[in-house]
Enzyme design. Structure first.
Site, PDB file in Angstrom:
ATOM      1  N   ARG A  80       0.831  -1.204   0.000  1.00  0.00           N
ATOM      2  CA  ARG A  80       0.000   0.000   0.000  1.00  0.00           C
ATOM      3  C   ARG A  80       0.867   1.256   0.000  1.00  0.00           C
ATOM      4  O   ARG A  80       0.516   2.263  -0.617  1.00  0.00           O
ATOM      5  CB  ARG A  80      -0.942  -0.016   1.205  1.00  0.00           C
ATOM      6  CG  ARG A  80      -2.004   1.069   1.141  1.00  0.00           C
ATOM      7  CD  ARG A  80      -3.082   0.870   2.174  1.00  0.00           C
ATOM      8  NE  ARG A  80      -2.566   1.005   3.521  1.00  0.00           N
ATOM      9  CZ  ARG A  80      -3.268   0.714   4.629  1.00  0.00           C
ATOM     10  NH1 ARG A  80      -4.506   0.259   4.534  1.00  0.00           N
ATOM     11  NH2 ARG A  80      -2.731   0.854   5.813  1.00  0.00           N
ATOM     12  N   LYS A 183      -2.632   6.513   1.388  1.00  0.00           N
ATOM     13  CA  LYS A 183      -2.565   6.900   2.804  1.00  0.00           C
ATOM     14  C   LYS A 183      -1.600   8.067   2.948  1.00  0.00           C
ATOM     15  O   LYS A 183      -0.412   7.872   3.196  1.00  0.00           O
ATOM     16  CB  LYS A 183      -2.119   5.693   3.628  1.00  0.00           C
ATOM     17  CG  LYS A 183      -2.556   5.757   5.081  1.00  0.00           C
ATOM     18  CD  LYS A 183      -2.368   4.414   5.764  1.00  0.00           C
ATOM     19  CE  LYS A 183      -2.730   4.472   7.217  1.00  0.00           C
ATOM     20  NZ  LYS A 183      -4.186   4.489   7.442  1.00  0.00           N
ATOM     21  N   GLU A 219     -16.405   6.223   3.791  1.00  0.00           N
ATOM     22  CA  GLU A 219     -15.793   5.627   4.978  1.00  0.00           C
ATOM     23  C   GLU A 219     -15.765   6.652   6.100  1.00  0.00           C
ATOM     24  O   GLU A 219     -16.149   7.803   5.915  1.00  0.00           O
ATOM     25  CB  GLU A 219     -14.385   5.108   4.667  1.00  0.00           C
ATOM     26  CG  GLU A 219     -13.377   6.182   4.325  1.00  0.00           C
ATOM     27  CD  GLU A 219     -11.957   5.637   4.218  1.00  0.00           C
ATOM     28  OE1 GLU A 219     -11.592   4.732   4.996  1.00  0.00           O
ATOM     29  OE2 GLU A 219     -11.202   6.130   3.373  1.00  0.00           O
TER      30      GLU A 219
HETATM   31  C1  LIG Z   1      -5.292   3.672   7.628  1.00  0.00           C
HETATM   32  C2  LIG Z   1      -6.667   3.999   7.178  1.00  0.00           C
HETATM   33  C3  LIG Z   1      -7.727   3.078   7.312  1.00  0.00           C
HETATM   34  C4  LIG Z   1      -7.560   1.744   7.986  1.00  0.00           C
HETATM   35  O1  LIG Z   1      -6.709   0.906   7.282  1.00  0.00           O
HETATM   36  P1  LIG Z   1      -6.040  -0.338   8.025  1.00  0.00           P
HETATM   37  O2  LIG Z   1      -5.101  -0.879   7.018  1.00  0.00           O
HETATM   38  O3  LIG Z   1      -7.129  -1.279   8.330  1.00  0.00           O
HETATM   39  O4  LIG Z   1      -5.386   0.190   9.241  1.00  0.00           O
HETATM   40  C5  LIG Z   1      -8.971   3.437   6.807  1.00  0.00           C
HETATM   41  N1  LIG Z   1      -9.181   4.637   6.221  1.00  0.00           N
HETATM   42  C6  LIG Z   1      -8.197   5.541   6.101  1.00  0.00           C
HETATM   43  C7  LIG Z   1      -8.497   6.832   5.454  1.00  0.00           C
HETATM   44  C8  LIG Z   1      -6.911   5.254   6.563  1.00  0.00           C
HETATM   45  O5  LIG Z   1      -5.948   6.170   6.432  1.00  0.00           O
END
Ligand SMILES: *Cc1c(COP(=O)(O)O)cnc(C)c1O
Length: 339
Positions: A80, A183, A219
């Protein structure tokens, strides 16, 4: 060093012994090396400061009953981070460098990995930033990758209790349309106003709608969304949400325990039909949702009738935690056990 009170840790920063760094310069990444410094010496014109060339990851390590340290799905985080690099034109960080740095940071700080049974874990924060000077809007030619760790407490101080979330129609989760799938810190900075507003009104998070039509669920701030009904785990399919590794794991576990899994657009109105819902991410695994209030439309969707987490959420939560801790067999090969 004073003894750490493992059962009273918060989700915050605690200084550990080392962090691990790798620099990209002259076309190559240096071997990850440890330092005790908590600071970075950075050029005032570095691209991470001006143009948001910054991406991060979050994952966890756990201590098993056998005393061994387990890191959960590290390779997924490495992959990722590569897609985040592509999204904001940073030099791609090889999976091997990511994994080597993470393992090294955990091993060097072994004494900070909370004991099995404490409910706490070691949070691992990899960070990649553009270091070299630019004034024009251009990607940097030099980068720093670093990994620090910090012990964090059990996410639920009051137990696994559902909390309310808010829909705030005036805000979009991802700064510009399209960056939602990577991210990056910029999206978080842009979400602080909405998050702060929601917290001020007593909500644990904002539940964002899709930015284009304001019709479908996207989300929550830092966590994916799922709903449960008719023995089915349902999570949004959208081009503007982050692919959560926790969500990916829960979809697999839902299937394993005999649920159907659907990934599809979820219209807001469907909230009225869910028997359970939750926010999912590394920090909490699952944070159950009590109620969703659409503030601007003056609508309210009650998810948990009795104020408790539902049976499916509880089962999935316990199952994932058990795999992370080594209490249940790791049938999907998600865990790296450190030797
Ligand atoms: C990190 C994150 C998540 C959760 O991802 P995980 O890999 O399950 O920790 C969900 N949404 C956003 C915007 C994130 O930055």
């Amino acid at each position: 060093m004073n003894a750490i009170d493992w059962s009273n840790l918060s989700f915050g920063y605690m200084k550990t012994d080392y962090n691990v760094r790798s620099y990209y310069k002259d076309g190559k990444w240096s071997a990850p090396a440890e330092t005790t410094s908590e600071n970075i010496d950075i050029h005032m014109a570095a691209t991470c400061l001006h143009y948001g060339q910054e991406a991060f990851e979050g994952l966890k390590a756990f201590k098993g009953k056998d005393g061994k340290i387990r890191i959960f799905r590290m390779r997924e985080n490495a992959l990722r981070m590569i897609s985040s690099c592509h999204g904001i034109m940073m030099e791609e960080l090889p999976v091997e460098v990511f994994e080597e740095a993470v393992v090294k940071a955990v091993k060097l700080n072994e004494r900070f990995v909370p004991p099995h049974g404490s409910g706490a874990s070691l949070y691992i924060r990899p960070l990649l930033i553009g270091m070299s000077a630019q004034v024009g809007v251009k990607p940097a030619s030099e980068y720093l990758f670093l990994v620090f760790v910090t012990p964090v407490g059990p996410y639920f101080k009051e137990g696994f209790k559902p909390t309310p979330v808010a829909i705030l129609r005036g805000y979009d989760r991802a700064a510009p349309l399209g960056t939602g799938t990577i991210k990056v810190g910029g999206n978080y900075a842009a979400s602080l106003t909405a998050g702060n507003k929601a917290h001020g009104m007593g909500y644990s998070a904002v539940l964002y709608l899709d930015a284009r039509e304001k019709k479908y669920l996207d989300e929550c701030g830092p966590a994916n969304f799922f709903g449960v009904k008719n023995n089915t785990y349902i999570t949004p399919l959208s081009s503007s949400i982050l692919p959560s590794i926790t969500n990916k794991s829960l979809m697999q576990l839902a299937e394993d325990i005999g649920l159907k899994v659907e990934r599809r657009p979820i219209p807001e109105e469907e909230l009225a039909t869910f028997e359970e819902a939750g926010q999912v991410g590394t920090a909490a695994v699952i944070s159950p949702i009590l109620r969703v209030d659409d503030i601007d439309e003056n609508k309210s969707y009650i998810i948990s009738k009795d104020g408790n987490a539902g049976p499916v959420s509880s089962k999935l939560y316990n199952k994932l935690r058990a795999i992370q801790l080594g209490d249940e067999p790791d049938t999907h090969n998600w865990v790296t056990i450190l030797e």
